[in-house]
Design a protein around this motif. Structure first.
Motif, PDB file in Angstrom:
ATOM      1  N   ILE A  39       0.830  -1.362  -0.167  1.00 45.76           N
ATOM      2  CA  ILE A  39      -0.098   0.024   0.123  1.00 45.76           C
ATOM      3  C   ILE A  39       0.844   1.264   0.083  1.00 45.76           C
ATOM      4  CG2 ILE A  39      -1.665   1.121   1.141  1.00 45.76           C
ATOM      5  CD1 ILE A  39      -2.624  -1.358   2.696  1.00 45.76           C
TER       6      ILE A  39
ATOM      7  N   TYR B  42      -2.532  -1.689  -3.897  1.00 41.62           N
ATOM      8  CA  TYR B  42      -3.184  -0.439  -3.368  1.00 41.62           C
ATOM      9  C   TYR B  42      -2.622   0.428  -3.425  1.00 41.62           C
ATOM     10  CZ  TYR B  42      -6.757  -3.988  -1.801  1.00 41.62           C
ATOM     11  OH  TYR B  42      -7.977  -4.884  -1.531  1.00 41.62           O
TER      12      TYR B  42
ATOM     13  N   ASN C  45     -10.406   7.383  -5.947  1.00 41.45           N
ATOM     14  CA  ASN C  45     -10.894   6.174  -6.225  1.00 41.45           C
ATOM     15  C   ASN C  45     -11.334   6.155  -7.503  1.00 41.45           C
ATOM     16  OD1 ASN C  45     -13.719   4.297  -6.073  1.00 41.45           O
ATOM     17  ND2 ASN C  45     -11.926   3.402  -5.105  1.00 41.45           N
TER      18      ASN C  45
ATOM     19  N   ASN D 253      -8.119  -0.246  -6.848  1.00 42.20           N
ATOM     20  CA  ASN D 253      -6.910  -0.043  -6.176  1.00 42.20           C
ATOM     21  C   ASN D 253      -6.766   1.083  -5.081  1.00 42.20           C
ATOM     22  OD1 ASN D 253      -6.696  -0.643  -9.403  1.00 42.20           O
ATOM     23  ND2 ASN D 253      -5.088  -1.749  -8.181  1.00 42.20           N
TER      24      ASN D 253
ATOM     25  N   ILE E 227      -7.858   2.659  -2.145  1.00 44.08           N
ATOM     26  CA  ILE E 227      -8.706   1.958  -1.174  1.00 44.08           C
ATOM     27  C   ILE E 227      -9.445   3.256  -0.406  1.00 44.08           C
ATOM     28  CG2 ILE E 227      -7.545  -0.113  -0.684  1.00 44.08           C
ATOM     29  CD1 ILE E 227      -5.959   0.808   1.435  1.00 44.08           C
ATOM     30  N   THR E 228      -8.678   4.209  -0.401  1.00 46.33           N
ATOM     31  CA  THR E 228      -9.265   5.483   0.531  1.00 46.33           C
ATOM     32  C   THR E 228      -8.231   6.889  -0.109  1.00 46.33           C
ATOM     33  OG1 THR E 228      -9.827   6.571   2.563  1.00 46.33           O
ATOM     34  CG2 THR E 228      -7.512   5.279   2.530  1.00 46.33           C
TER      35      THR E 228
ATOM     36  N   SER F 287     -14.467   5.274   0.661  1.00 44.05           N
ATOM     37  CA  SER F 287     -13.752   4.339   1.404  1.00 44.05           C
ATOM     38  C   SER F 287     -14.395   2.911   1.811  1.00 44.05           C
ATOM     39  CB  SER F 287     -13.232   5.040   2.755  1.00 44.05           C
ATOM     40  OG  SER F 287     -12.390   6.196   2.532  1.00 44.05           O
TER      41      SER F 287
ATOM     42  N   LEU G 101     -13.795  -0.577  -0.383  1.00 49.81           N
ATOM     43  CA  LEU G 101     -12.592  -1.629  -0.279  1.00 49.81           C
ATOM     44  C   LEU G 101     -12.056  -1.913   1.150  1.00 49.81           C
ATOM     45  CD1 LEU G 101     -10.581  -0.340  -3.314  1.00 49.81           C
ATOM     46  CD2 LEU G 101     -12.028  -2.460  -3.221  1.00 49.81           C
ATOM     47  N   VAL G 102     -12.477  -0.673   2.058  1.00 49.63           N
ATOM     48  CA  VAL G 102     -12.065  -0.898   3.438  1.00 49.63           C
ATOM     49  C   VAL G 102     -12.975  -1.417   4.392  1.00 49.63           C
ATOM     50  CG1 VAL G 102     -11.257   0.342   5.500  1.00 49.63           C
ATOM     51  CG2 VAL G 102     -10.943   1.305   3.273  1.00 49.63           C
TER      52      VAL G 102
END
Length: 344
Positions: free
Chosen positions: A224, A246, A255, A261, A263-264, A307, A310-311
């Motif tokens: 990440i 990520y 995003n 990819n 994630i936030t 977010s 993917l989180v």
């Protein structure tokens, strides 16, 4: 006889006059139309990343566009290709008769301050610069970038599978330090054993450099990477897409640039700041001679609304609690290396 004819002529003329008077339309009263209020003109000088950098320049322009739609402001911008363009661009927008001229970015702090001195009747404002004693025609806007960076750092620390994450900074100065050390503090808060790779690119407008740094970090097992590097960081996001890794975006919700990819993102609401100042100006409340700082409590920074794609929810629930603690002052997020070391 002559006198009688003359009298008859006079009577006839009087009758004609009376009849004409009866048929005439009375003059309508003259009313003045209310003067139309001239639209405020507000323009900005971009940093070198350009107005479509998918970062803070673009966010600033979106704030002006919102002011156009909701407040009737006439927006404009002048792009800077290099730092040498700052002063001439500020002068150009001043000469164009703008009510307010913005400088977007810390790097033009001294140029905006000098322009405010050279043109005391012109109002100026800047994103990302704090002035100790700003003149009455100058407003400084700063953000607590470290607070949003702490939250995305926590997410990275929780979601890393390799126990290694990365940070790419644009240039080595105070604003980017807030991103850097806020992120590191968040990672360590979530995962004290995580390793953090960190590198500064030395530019905000070099995606190729961002690519190169990202390729190196991913090759070293970072899974990440968070960037605070404007258009330079967009190169990292492209590598993340290619390698299936990520990434964490900055300033705007990134995003949409890589839905599988990114994630936030550590969102910095430059658009809200630009709009708020335009609203104040329209209402006659321009806060020249001061500085305004936006943090989590003021709605100036946060994590991206995307977010939750993917989180995991349990991590976002933890982030929500951390956010409350930061706002309450229970967690003081470091803004530089010294504060980070003291926090450790």
């Amino acid at each position: 006889m002559l006198r009688k004819i003359t009298s008859l002529l006079l009577v006839g003329l009087l009758l004609v006059g009376l009849l004409a008077g009866c048929g005439a339309k009375p003059e309508e009263p003259q009313t003045e139309e209310p003067a139309k209020e001239e639209a405020l003109k507000i323009a900005m000088v971009t940093d070198v990343g350009g107005v479509n950098d998918k970062s803070f320049n673009q966010s600033a322009w979106e704030g002006l566009q919102k002011a156009e739609n909701e407040l009737g402001v006439k927006p404009g911008y002048q792009e800077s290709k290099q730092e040498a363009d700052y002063s001439s661009n500020l002068e150009l927008l001043t000469d164009a008769g703008n009510d307010l001229v913005w400088g977007i970015g810390f790097l033009m702090g001294s140029q905006v301050e000098q322009a405010a001195k050279d043109y005391p009747e012109q109002k100026f404002a800047i994103i990302d610069n704090y002035y100790e004693n700003p003149s009455e025609n100058l407003l400084g806007i700063t953000f607590k970038e470290q607070e949003a960076s702490f939250l995305v750092g926590y997410i990275a620390g929780k979601m890393t599978k390799t126990n290694k994450v990365g940070f790419i900074g644009g240039m080595d100065f105070a604003v980017i330090h807030r991103f850097d050390y806020g992120f590191k503090a968040g990672v360590k808060h979530a995962n004290p054993d995580a390793e953090i790779l960190s590198q500064y690119a030395g530019a905000f407008d070099k995606p190729a450099i961002g690519r190169s740094i990202a390729e190196s970090m991913y090759a070293k097992d970072a899974d990440i990477i968070f960037h605070a590097a404007g258009d330079t960081g967009n190169g990292m996001i492209e590598v993340a897409k290619e390698k299936g890794k990520y990434a964490i975006g900055v300033d705007k919700d990134q995003n949409p640039d890589a839905p599988e990819n990114v994630i936030t993102s550590a969102v910095k609401r430059v658009d809200n700041a630009i709009y708020n100042v335009a609203k104040d100006l329209k209402e006659g409340n321009f806060k020249g001679g001061t500085n305004i700082t936006y943090g989590l409590a003021e709605g100036g920074v946060d994590i991206a609304p995307s977010s939750d794609k993917l989180v995991p929810k349990e991590i976002l629930d933890e982030v929500a609690k951390l956010k409350e603690q930061i706002i309450a002052g229970e967690i003081k997020v470091p803004a530089n290396k010294e504060e980070f070391e003291a926090m450790k």
